[in-house]
Design a protein around this motif. Structure first.
Motif, PDB file in Angstrom:
ATOM      1  N   ARG A  11       0.829  -1.203   0.000  1.00  9.43           N
ATOM      2  CA  ARG A  11       0.000   0.000   0.000  1.00  9.43           C
ATOM      3  C   ARG A  11       0.866   1.257   0.000  1.00  9.43           C
ATOM      4  NH1 ARG A  11       0.210  -2.651   4.113  1.00  9.43           N
ATOM      5  NH2 ARG A  11       0.858  -1.960   6.138  1.00  9.43           N
ATOM      6  N   GLU A  12       0.310   2.308  -0.545  1.00  8.89           N
ATOM      7  CA  GLU A  12       0.982   3.597  -0.515  1.00  8.89           C
ATOM      8  C   GLU A  12       0.833   4.193   0.876  1.00  8.89           C
ATOM      9  OE1 GLU A  12       1.296   6.665  -3.932  1.00  8.89           O
ATOM     10  OE2 GLU A  12      -0.512   7.164  -2.781  1.00  8.89           O
ATOM     11  N   ILE A  18       5.956   3.386  -0.241  1.00  8.68           N
ATOM     12  CA  ILE A  18       5.188   2.143  -0.276  1.00  8.68           C
ATOM     13  C   ILE A  18       5.594   1.272   0.907  1.00  8.68           C
ATOM     14  CG2 ILE A  18       4.745   0.022  -1.571  1.00  8.68           C
ATOM     15  CD1 ILE A  18       5.295   1.561  -4.137  1.00  8.68           C
ATOM     16  N   SER A  53      -3.640   0.291  -3.172  1.00  9.12           N
ATOM     17  CA  SER A  53      -3.145  -0.868  -2.435  1.00  9.12           C
ATOM     18  C   SER A  53      -3.419  -2.133  -3.244  1.00  9.12           C
ATOM     19  CB  SER A  53      -3.807  -0.964  -1.062  1.00  9.12           C
ATOM     20  OG  SER A  53      -5.190  -1.172  -1.203  1.00  9.12           O
ATOM     21  N   ALA A  54      -2.748  -3.192  -2.856  1.00  6.59           N
ATOM     22  CA  ALA A  54      -2.946  -4.507  -3.470  1.00  6.59           C
ATOM     23  C   ALA A  54      -2.656  -5.558  -2.406  1.00  6.59           C
ATOM     24  CB  ALA A  54      -2.024  -4.693  -4.664  1.00  6.59           C
ATOM     25  N   TYR A  69      11.917  -6.804  -3.001  1.00  5.59           N
ATOM     26  CA  TYR A  69      11.322  -6.030  -4.080  1.00  5.59           C
ATOM     27  C   TYR A  69      12.377  -5.698  -5.113  1.00  5.59           C
ATOM     28  CZ  TYR A  69      13.248  -1.680  -2.150  1.00  5.59           C
ATOM     29  OH  TYR A  69      14.093  -0.697  -1.689  1.00  5.59           O
ATOM     30  N   GLY A  75       7.839  -0.101 -12.925  1.00  8.18           N
ATOM     31  CA  GLY A  75       7.198  -0.350 -11.644  1.00  8.18           C
ATOM     32  C   GLY A  75       8.023  -1.199 -10.702  1.00  8.18           C
ATOM     33  N   ARG A  91       2.691  -7.041  -8.385  1.00  9.19           N
ATOM     34  CA  ARG A  91       3.312  -6.077  -9.307  1.00  9.19           C
ATOM     35  C   ARG A  91       2.600  -4.739  -9.169  1.00  9.19           C
ATOM     36  NH1 ARG A  91       7.515  -4.551 -12.529  1.00  9.19           N
ATOM     37  NH2 ARG A  91       6.699  -3.178 -14.109  1.00  9.19           N
ATOM     38  N   ILE A  92       3.380  -3.674  -8.964  1.00  6.89           N
ATOM     39  CA  ILE A  92       2.854  -2.312  -8.883  1.00  6.89           C
ATOM     40  C   ILE A  92       3.404  -1.542 -10.075  1.00  6.89           C
ATOM     41  CG2 ILE A  92       2.769  -0.184  -7.527  1.00  6.89           C
ATOM     42  CD1 ILE A  92       1.372  -2.647  -6.209  1.00  6.89           C
ATOM     43  N   ASP A  93       2.534  -1.176 -11.006  1.00  6.96           N
ATOM     44  CA  ASP A  93       2.953  -0.423 -12.178  1.00  6.96           C
ATOM     45  C   ASP A  93       2.851   1.073 -11.904  1.00  6.96           C
ATOM     46  OD1 ASP A  93       3.517  -2.568 -13.965  1.00  6.96           O
ATOM     47  OD2 ASP A  93       1.355  -2.887 -14.182  1.00  6.96           O
ATOM     48  N   GLU A  96      -0.303   2.638 -13.326  1.00  4.39           N
ATOM     49  CA  GLU A  96      -1.514   2.285 -12.572  1.00  4.39           C
ATOM     50  C   GLU A  96      -1.657   3.114 -11.296  1.00  4.39           C
ATOM     51  OE1 GLU A  96      -2.938  -1.611 -10.140  1.00  4.39           O
ATOM     52  OE2 GLU A  96      -2.149  -1.964 -12.152  1.00  4.39           O
ATOM     53  N   TRP A  97      -0.525   3.412 -10.662  1.00  2.00           N
ATOM     54  CA  TRP A  97      -0.527   4.180  -9.416  1.00  2.00           C
ATOM     55  C   TRP A  97      -0.259   5.667  -9.657  1.00  2.00           C
ATOM     56  CZ3 TRP A  97       1.403   1.741  -4.272  1.00  2.00           C
ATOM     57  CH2 TRP A  97       0.672   0.577  -3.988  1.00  2.00           C
TER      58      TRP A  97
END
Length: 100
Positions: A11-12, A18, A53-54, A69, A75, A91-93, A96-97
């Motif tokens: 999550r941010e 992050i 968040s994911a 990470y 990302g 995966r955090i792109d 997308e964020w």
């Protein structure tokens, strides 16, 4: 050791970065890592309706956990390893964020 379910949450944070945490079945943080956007020359939008968040869960029979990470041009990949084998990845792109 017996089978246990782990939850990986990414999550941010309010502090421009992050957080990634791995929770055991009892809700206790088993592994954790934090990174700052400044370390990667990234900037989030000035305001958001909600921090992105994911999360994912995995069940495994392992004795050791390791949360890692990696950063590439587009990302981040947060990998949960159990006994050195990959259990799950989030995966955090950047797109997308809305990271620039």
């Amino acid at each position: 050791m017996s089978m246990e379910t782990y939850r990986l949450e990414v999550r941010e944070t309010e502090t421009n970065g992050i957080d990634a945490d791995v929770y055991g079945e009892d809700g206790i943080v088993e592994e954790s890592t934090r990174l700052a956007y400044d370390d990667f020359d990234l900037n989030p939008p000035e305001s958001r309706d909600q921090e992105p968040s994911a999360a994912t869960e995995v069940t495994a029979d392992v004795t050791t956990l390791d949360l890692q990470y990696e950063r590439d041009d587009a990302g981040f990949a947060f990998r949960l390893l159990g006994d050195r084998d990959e259990l799950t990845t989030i995966r955090i792109d950047d797109e997308e964020w809305d990271l620039m």
